[in-house]
Design a protein around this motif. Structure first.
Motif, PDB file in Angstrom:
ATOM      1  N   TYR A 211       0.820  -1.216   0.000  1.00  0.00           N
ATOM      2  CA  TYR A 211       0.000   0.000   0.000  1.00  0.00           C
ATOM      3  C   TYR A 211       0.855   1.268   0.000  1.00  0.00           C
ATOM      4  O   TYR A 211       0.344   2.380   0.034  1.00  0.00           O
TER       5      TYR A 211
ATOM      6  N   LYS B 291      -8.378  -5.738  -1.798  1.00  0.00           N
ATOM      7  CA  LYS B 291      -9.514  -5.454  -0.918  1.00  0.00           C
ATOM      8  C   LYS B 291     -10.770  -6.176  -1.397  1.00  0.00           C
ATOM      9  O   LYS B 291     -11.553  -6.697  -0.586  1.00  0.00           O
TER      10      LYS B 291
ATOM     11  N   ILE C  83      -3.834  -7.656   4.761  1.00  0.00           N
ATOM     12  CA  ILE C  83      -2.596  -7.204   5.407  1.00  0.00           C
ATOM     13  C   ILE C  83      -1.907  -6.191   4.497  1.00  0.00           C
ATOM     14  O   ILE C  83      -1.506  -6.528   3.378  1.00  0.00           O
ATOM     15  N   GLY C  84      -1.802  -4.962   4.966  1.00  0.00           N
ATOM     16  CA  GLY C  84      -1.098  -3.932   4.210  1.00  0.00           C
ATOM     17  C   GLY C  84       0.395  -4.035   4.457  1.00  0.00           C
ATOM     18  O   GLY C  84       0.832  -4.185   5.602  1.00  0.00           O
TER      19      GLY C  84
ATOM     20  N   ASN D  10       4.368  -2.498   3.717  1.00  0.00           N
ATOM     21  CA  ASN D  10       5.279  -1.456   3.248  1.00  0.00           C
ATOM     22  C   ASN D  10       6.232  -2.082   2.228  1.00  0.00           C
ATOM     23  O   ASN D  10       6.883  -3.091   2.502  1.00  0.00           O
TER      24      ASN D  10
ATOM     25  N   GLU E  90       3.874  -9.436   9.549  1.00  0.00           N
ATOM     26  CA  GLU E  90       2.915  -8.440  10.037  1.00  0.00           C
ATOM     27  C   GLU E  90       1.730  -9.141  10.705  1.00  0.00           C
ATOM     28  O   GLU E  90       1.268  -8.724  11.775  1.00  0.00           O
TER      29      GLU E  90
ATOM     30  N   ARG F 207      -1.088  -7.446  13.099  1.00  0.00           N
ATOM     31  CA  ARG F 207      -1.316  -6.233  12.301  1.00  0.00           C
ATOM     32  C   ARG F 207      -2.066  -6.563  11.016  1.00  0.00           C
ATOM     33  O   ARG F 207      -1.479  -6.995  10.040  1.00  0.00           O
ATOM     34  N   THR F 208      -3.364  -6.387  11.054  1.00  0.00           N
ATOM     35  CA  THR F 208      -4.179  -6.531   9.851  1.00  0.00           C
ATOM     36  C   THR F 208      -4.819  -5.182   9.537  1.00  0.00           C
ATOM     37  O   THR F 208      -4.807  -4.271  10.376  1.00  0.00           O
ATOM     38  N   ALA F 209      -5.370  -5.063   8.334  1.00  0.00           N
ATOM     39  CA  ALA F 209      -5.931  -3.783   7.893  1.00  0.00           C
ATOM     40  C   ALA F 209      -7.434  -3.914   7.669  1.00  0.00           C
ATOM     41  O   ALA F 209      -7.949  -5.002   7.406  1.00  0.00           O
ATOM     42  N   SER F 210      -8.117  -2.792   7.747  1.00  0.00           N
ATOM     43  CA  SER F 210      -9.541  -2.767   7.417  1.00  0.00           C
ATOM     44  C   SER F 210      -9.697  -2.446   5.934  1.00  0.00           C
ATOM     45  O   SER F 210      -8.732  -2.093   5.252  1.00  0.00           O
TER      46      SER F 210
ATOM     47  N   LEU G 200      -8.323   0.766   4.069  1.00  0.00           N
ATOM     48  CA  LEU G 200      -6.894   0.971   3.831  1.00  0.00           C
ATOM     49  C   LEU G 200      -6.700   1.704   2.507  1.00  0.00           C
ATOM     50  O   LEU G 200      -7.276   1.337   1.489  1.00  0.00           O
TER      51      LEU G 200
ATOM     52  N   ARG H 138       2.735   3.102  10.567  1.00  0.00           N
ATOM     53  CA  ARG H 138       1.562   2.214  10.565  1.00  0.00           C
ATOM     54  C   ARG H 138       0.314   3.013  10.250  1.00  0.00           C
ATOM     55  O   ARG H 138       0.167   4.138  10.656  1.00  0.00           O
TER      56      ARG H 138
END
Length: 346
Positions: A90, A106, A117-118, A120, A324, A329-332, A335, A346
């Motif tokens: 992302y 997504k 999971i986003g 870097n 991650e 650490r997960t993303a909604s 994101l 983050r």
């Protein structure tokens, strides 16, 4: 769980990477085992422009992403329903290119009801070393050198990074591209300078090596790039024939010497004996040879990923996504792409 070595469950991650001009999808198990890693490159498309055109890159990602993901699943001999999570870059990168991969990931996450999971992109480059070197564990120093990024990073633990130094202007790979264009080699500059340098004398021309006062491990490559341009102009004004191989080799040496010096200095500062290299410029033969030679004198182990893992690829994103995930650490689904994402943000 503290790290991936303690996980009993086999976790399969479908990873997607589209930060620049490669569309890639991979299936990675437990952050280290790659079942597939499909890369659709756009180099031939952008070559005629002398660099990546963001709008063209985005359109091409849209055209091929479905086929790339399908091929990755087919090669891994796995169905979408068997995937445990979706990892996706992302940031940092080109915002339009990032959005293509991110929106696709997504959509899959929503439809499959699987965690998103986003990742870097720079963290992905670092984690490529976990794929190549199954035994590798933190802590270690990592030199990240690519077209858009030049960092020295101390990896304290999985997913935990301390940036020790970074470029204050051009990235090393960016400087390679600009110098290659100036001496008529074209795009992409890094591999072309590496190749022609083998025919040149790296001590023929003394180009400047930027070093800062104090303990900073920052880099600057705009000075050496400008010095090359000034040299070319001066030779042209004097009507003296330019030895392209000598210019390329001398420029490459100036960049590599600073990269190696700072990387070894970082190891001494952090009292570690391992340097991992990451990013597209990690394939450079002069960088590899010089680093191995200098580190041997210091008793430092040097680790390189395979060339295919140095370029932008989804396998490295799948590895980073795993670490991650086990950190919780997960993303909604809101994101968003962050084109200037910093390492550790983050």
């Amino acid at each position: 769980m503290k790290d991936g070595d303690d996980m009993d469950k086999e976790m399969k991650i479908l990873a997607i990477e589209s930060s620049c001009d490669e569309t890639s999808a991979a299936v990675v198990v437990n952050g280290r085992n790659v079942l597939s890693n499909i890369i659709s490159s756009q180099i031939n498309i952008h070559e005629k422009f002398g660099g990546v055109v963001p709008e063209v890159a985005s359109r091409k990602h849209i055209e091929v992403i479905s086929a790339v993901v399908k091929t990755a699943l087919d090669e891994a001999e796995i169905k979408l329903e068997d995937i445990d999570a979706i990892g996706v870059t992302y940031g940092p990168g080109l915002v339009g290119a990032l959005l293509v991969g991110l929106q696709y990931a997504k959509g899959l996450s929503y439809a499959l009801k699987k965690p998103l999971i986003g990742v870097n992109h720079i963290e992905g480059h670092i984690c490529a070393n976990f794929i190549e070197h199954k035994y590798l564990k933190p802590p270690f120093v990592c030199l990240v050198v690519s077209g858009g990024h030049t960092f020295i990073v101390y990896m304290k633990d999985y997913g935990e990074f301390e940036v020790l130094g970074q470029t204050r202007d051009d990235a090393a790979g960016e400087a390679f591209d600009k110098v290659a264009r100036a001496i008529g080699l074209g795009y992409p500059g890094g591999p072309k300078i590496d190749k022609i340098s083998k025919e040149g004398n790296e001590n023929a021309i003394k180009f400047p090596k930027a070093k800062f006062d104090g303990d900073t491990l920052d880099f600057s490559f705009s000075g050496v790039k400008s010095a090359v341009l000034n040299y070319l102009n001066k030779m042209k004004m004097k009507n003296i024939e330019i030895n392209t191989a000598d210019v390329a080799a001398s420029f490459q040496k100036a960049v590599v010497d600073v990269l190696v010096y700072n990387a070894i200095k970082a190891c001494k500062m952090k009292k570690v004996k391992k340097i991992a290299i990451a990013g597209g410029v990690a394939s450079n033969s002069c960088l590899r040879k010089t680093l191995i030679y200098e580190c041997k004198k210091e008793g430092i182990e040097v680790l390189f990923p395979a060339p295919i893992l140095c370029t932008d690829n989804a396998a490295m994103i799948g590895s980073a996504a795993y670490y991650e995930f086990i950190k919780g650490r997960t993303a909604s689904l809101d994101l968003n792409a962050v084109p200037n994402l910093k390492l550790g943000e983050r």
